[in-house]
Structures are given as C-alpha cells and as structure tokens.
Design an enzyme around this catalytic site. Structure first.
Site, short mmCIF file in Angstrom:
data_model
loop_
_atom_site.label_atom_id
_atom_site.label_comp_id
_atom_site.label_asym_id
_atom_site.label_seq_id
_atom_site.Cartn_x
_atom_site.Cartn_y
_atom_site.Cartn_z
N ARG A 183 0.88 -1.11 0.02
CA ARG A 183 -0.13 0.50 0.12
C ARG A 183 0.49 1.07 -0.13
O ARG A 183 2.23 0.75 0.59
CB ARG A 183 -1.17 0.09 1.18
N THR A 195 -9.92 0.58 -9.83
CA THR A 195 -8.96 -0.43 -8.70
C THR A 195 -8.58 -1.65 -9.93
O THR A 195 -10.09 -1.43 -10.61
CB THR A 195 -9.58 -0.80 -7.57
N THR A 233 -4.47 -0.72 -6.75
CA THR A 233 -5.03 0.68 -7.46
C THR A 233 -4.37 1.69 -7.62
O THR A 233 -2.63 1.75 -6.90
CB THR A 233 -6.49 1.09 -6.55
N ASN A 247 -6.06 4.10 -7.05
CA ASN A 247 -7.18 5.23 -6.46
C ASN A 247 -8.72 5.06 -7.46
O ASN A 247 -9.27 4.54 -7.84
CB ASN A 247 -7.33 6.07 -5.02
N SER A 284 -7.95 1.12 3.49
CA SER A 284 -7.91 0.26 2.09
C SER A 284 -9.61 -0.41 2.26
O SER A 284 -9.77 -0.79 3.51
CB SER A 284 -7.63 -0.41 1.16
N SER A 285 -10.20 -0.20 0.91
CA SER A 285 -11.06 -1.90 1.24
C SER A 285 -10.76 -3.32 0.38
O SER A 285 -11.80 -3.49 0.27
CB SER A 285 -12.29 -0.96 0.80
N GLY A 291 -13.62 0.80 -4.75
CA GLY A 291 -13.68 1.14 -4.02
C GLY A 291 -14.67 0.89 -1.99
O GLY A 291 -14.37 -0.95 -1.95
#
Ligand code: DON
Length: 572
Positions: free
Chosen positions: A108, A383, A401, A403, A454-455, A476
């Site tokens: 990340r 993503t 991603t 984003n 993050s998801s 998202g």
C-alpha cells in the site's frame, strides 16, 4: 503367459492410458488441460485485460509459478490497463501455496514524511475536495514496484527480467485500445491536458478510437530500468529524479528520501471460517479482510440457501450486517503500524453475535447521523483485481490501485507512469466523506509515513486443506460487499464462478443510510417489501468487477471474468 492374453493386456493398458490422457488433455478442441465445460487443469489467470491475462498464462506455461505470473501481470496491467494497473500506486497480495501455507503482502502507498493531518483543509478547516484527488499532492509514496520485487524475492521461480519483458515490449511497441479504453481516454482528455502541461502519451490531439495503438515510450524506458535494476530502478536513480521533479512542478511533497525508505510489508493474514470454508484475506491497513470475515460470520447462522438469492430476507440480513460492519470500519480501522486496531475483537464470534442481536426483522435499523454530507461517487471508480492459480495449485489474489480512475491524472514527465491519488483514502477530516462516501476518524487520520485505510479485499478460500476459490474486485467501498456476495453466491446459492461474478449486486455502507441496488438486482415485489420496512432503495450503475477462479471437485479451474469490463479468464 499366453501370447493372446499378453496381447489383450497390452491393448487394455493402451486403452486405459489413452482414456486417461484424453481426459487430461480434454476433448474440446484438443487444447491442453481443457475440459468440455471450458474449465482448465493446469492453471488460470483472470484479469481486467485479455493482454495481461495472456502475459500471465505465458509465464505459467514457461514453468513460472503463480507469483511469477502475478509479477508479470502487475507490470503488464500498468501498460495495458493504465486506469488502474500501475507502478505508481499500490496494493495487496494474498498468497496460498499448494501445501496450504498462506501469507499476505502489503504494498500500500504511504503518506510522505512531509504530510500533515490537515493538509487538505482550507483556512476554515473544511476539506478542499479536489486537493486530495487530483495533482501531485494527492499521491502517496508508490508501493507496487517494491511489492513485486519483494514477492518475487520470496516466492519467485523465474528470472525477474523475464517477468518484466512483456510489459517493456507492450509499452514500447504499443497495444490496441479497446472501445471502452478509447472512450475513457477521450473523456479524460481535458483533465490530462490541464494536469500534464508538458504532454503525455495518453492524450491524442484527435480522438482515440478502438484499435488505435497506444505507444508509451517513456513508460517502456522506466520499465527497462526496473527490469535491469529491480526496485532500485524505480526508487532510486533517474526514475526517482523524475518523480521528485514532477512533485516540484506541481506542489507535491514526495521526496527522494520517501522513495528510498518505502518498504512492502509481509503481514499475517486475517482468517475466518464460513460454513466449513477457510477464508484467507488481507489484514489492515486494508479494512477488507476484517470486514469480509465479520460479514460472513454475521450471516452464517441464517438459512440463506432456503431464503434464496436476493430474496427480501437475504437482502435485509446482508444490509443489516453491512450497516454494523461499515460503522466499525469508520471508527476502528486504520494503519496498524500507527493505530491500535482491535483486530481480534472485531472478528470474535461473541462480538458479532452481540452486534447482530440489535436489529428488528419488521423494520430497518437507521444509521447514526454524523456531521457530514453525502458525496456520491462523482466519476468512474478504478482499481483492478487479478486471480492466478498455477499448475501446482499455488494461488495469488492481488488487488492493486491508483484509487480513482487514472489516479491523480498526473503522468510523471520523463518516466511515463500515472501517480495515484490514494491520499483521498485517508480521513482528511473526522466525519468528512471521501470519494466513496466513506467516513473515518482518528484511526485513519493522516500522519507522515502512515498507510491510508483501504477496502481492497483480495481473498483465497480453501476447503479441507484444498484450494477452493481465488477472488477479489475493484469498486472502492463496494469491494467488500461485492466479494462477500460473490462468496455467498457460490457457497450458499450454488452458482458457478461465472454466474456468481455476473450476478447483480447490492451495497450498503452504513453512511449514507441507503441501499444501492444494481439494475435488475431486485425484483419489484422484493423492492416493495424492503421499502415497506423503511429501507431507502437507490438504483445505481454497475457494482464491482470481480475476477475469480473456482477449483471444482474434479480438480479443474473455472474462471469468472466480470462482463462489466473487458476482463478475461485464460486457462491452460
Ligand atoms: O483502497 C481502496 O479502498 C480504494 N483506493 C480502492 C479504489 C477502487 O477500488 C476504485 N475502483 N474501482
């Protein structure tokens, strides 16, 4: 032994081995490892792009393992799927070896050392929305190249150079745009021109059309640096210089030191059990894994199969579970290196039971009000996820991603890749929704060197020690609920991998207090029943773009490539 008996025996052995090999080779088209149902024996890659899936399968065929293929696919997607595939972004990998060992890699993005908690607020303390979304200041320190180098070093079998070669070639020689890509690039032309005054390969003065060849020479050169020097080809030297120069041109804050310091981190997977299936998924700084396990545990006591796919009871139960899980997400989840995430507590059986004890079948619960407006997604979200299984049964599930679609819309001049706008995933102010309408507080406040929540929910499922499913999606805030529903569709509703992916999805995230419903996900009677109980039903466009693989009980791999995109499953 008599001659005739011996002869008969030889014939029988021959027949059996012919039968075995035809079963193995498959009858359809005589293709290696394929059966009549379009399932494959030797491995599979499902990604957002046919070109990238093909790159991955070629690596598998050469003897590469799932991690080798994943590295090649990640770099290929940075070229052929620039809206989300990336070297300027980050992501998460969940890995499960054929022997059943699992691991996760966190690559990340991080906030730069110069970042501060109020950096996107105006003088009156209100968020300046575009500031965390577009331009150099929206970017976190990219993690993808470090992630791929780390994954390859630990698990790779083929040479690094071999894995980079397809991406270098695709960037240098170009590839043909799909109709969807041409449309998207045309739509973003004004933004690209504004944010890239020195020019970028993504802009064409006339209009892009399907089949046009996109050549990305600067990107090809950057990929060559990475091919030759590994992670140092990106975080140091000429490419790092270009990134810092780009920052200085546009008010960004990523420094050479930030780049040199970036490290991908191996983390212990979040695991849970759902109806006898082991779920292996991503821990924080993604909220996805914890939320997925919470959701599965919340619905497990109920007879979903009897209620049926998207029946009113099924939908009500899912929504009420989602309401509670997303409320937890907003309060408790953030980068565990900076905030004490109560990880074990959140997935404890007793805790989930207590959370689910408070809803009423007759009437919708309501989400608590907080001092924030509702921000519907203002643009296409992007993503990308890919799922890979190799011949030995090792599996990789990666979600990666920038984003938003095309990230910060800034292409680093001289290096040819897009910067992420991941800083918007932080809670820029307590209670202020981000581009996905998600809210947060202290746990996900901006701090130097911190990872934004993050998801993303890359996941792998196993049953009785055997691989069962590899799954994940972009979307998202809808990532978690899409992965959740895809798993239910297979386990509870007996759908094939492709049907589970195709199936229309619904989504609820606590705030805003509404149920987003993909077109045709609910029939009109179900909608009426839910509305009567007080649910606000809001129709919306496509939810999720799931790319998944299911291992059948016969040992074949079924692909599920999402028809909502140009996604493609290729097996061998
Ligand atoms: O990490 C996250 O949760 C978001 N940055 C993911 C963005 C996303 O999925 C956009 N895609 N469709």
């Amino acid at each position: 032994m008599q001659k005739t008996t011996k002869h008969k025996l030889t014939l029988a052995v021959l027949a059996v081995s012919l039968l075995a090999s035809s079963l193995f080779l498959g009858c359809a088209g005589g293709q290696l490892g394929k059966n009549n149902s379009g399932e494959y024996r030797n491995g599979m890659v499902v990604s957002a792009s046919e070109l990238a899936s093909q790159v991955g399968v070629d690596i598998l065929k050469k003897g590469g393992n799932a991690v080798d293929a994943a590295v090649a696919v990640q770099f290929a997607l940075a070229v052929v799927y620039p809206n989300a595939g990336n070297i300027g972004g980050g992501g998460f990998m969940v890995y499960r070896s054929a022997k059943g060992e699992s691991n996760t890699l966190d690559f990340r993005e991080k906030a730069a050392a110069g970042a501060g908690r109020d950096m996107y607020l105006d003088a009156t303390g209100n968020p300046i929305v575009d500031k965390s979304l577009y331009g150099q200041l929206a970017a976190g320190v990219p993690g993808s190249v470090a992630g791929m180098a780390e994954a390859h070093q630990k698990y790779g079998r083929l040479k690094w150079e071999e894995l980079l070669a397809p991406a270098v070639r695709l960037a240098g020689s170009g590839f043909k745009l799909t109709a969807r890509q041409a449309r998207e690039l045309n739509g973003l032309k004004a933004r690209f021109k504004k944010l890239n005054p020195l020019g970028t390969a993504l802009v064409k003065e006339t209009t892009w059309t399907e089949g046009d060849v996109l050549v990305q020479t600067e990107l090809s050169n950057t990929l060559k640096q990475i091919k030759e020097k590994g992670r140092n080809g990106f975080y140091e030297g000429a490419v790092a210089d270009s990134i810092v120069a780009e920052m200085q041109r546009g008010g960004g804050i990523i420094s050479k030191q930030d780049l040199a310091n970036y490290k991908a981190v191996w983390r212990k997977p979040v695991t849970g059990n759902y109806r006898g299936y082991e779920v292996i998924t991503m821990p924080p700084p993604s909220s996805g894994g914890i939320a997925l396990v919470q959701l599965l545990k919340s619905v497990e006591p109920y007879p979903l199969q009897r209620w049926g796919f998207n029946s009113d009871s099924t939908v009500q139960l899912m929504v009420e579970a989602e309401r509670r899980v997303y409320a937890d997400r907003a309060a408790h989840l953030g980068d565990p290196d900076f905030y004490p995430v109560p990880q074990n507590k959140l997935i404890e059986d007793a805790y989930i039971k207590q959370r689910m004890s408070t809803f009423n079948w007759q009437k919708a619960s309501t989400s608590a009000e907080i001092n924030a407006g509702e921000i519907a997604p203002t643009e296409h979200e992007e993503t990308t996820h890919f799922s890979i299984v190799d011949r030995d049964g090792n599996a990789v599930s990666i979600t990666t991603t920038l984003n938003g679609s095309y990230g910060a819309a800034v292409v680093v001049k001289g290096a040819g890749f897009l910067l992420n706008n991941e800083m918007d995933d932080f809670s820029v102010k307590p209670g202020a929704p981000n581009m996905y309408g998600l809210v947060g507080g202290e746990a996900n406040a901006i701090a130097p060197g911190k990872r934004m929540l993050s998801s993303m929910t890359p996941a792998i499922l196993a049953k009785d020690g055997q691989l069962f499913m590899v799954v994940g999606t972009p979307g998202g805030s809808t990532i978690i609920t899409s992965v959740f529903q895809t798993i239910l569709n297979v386990i509870d509703f007996n759908q094939s991998m492709q049907s589970a992916v195709n199936a229309k999805k619904i989504h609820h995230q606590w705030l805003p207090d509404q149920v987003d419903v993909e077109e045709k996900a609910l029939d009109s009677l179900t909608t009426v029943k839910l509305k009567a109980k007080g649910y606000k039903i809001v129709p919306r466009g496509p939810i999720g773009r799931v790319d998944a693989i299911l291992k059948t009980k016969w040992g074949y791999y079924q692909g599920g490539a999402d028809p909502r995109g140009d996604d493609k499953a290729i097996g061998w």
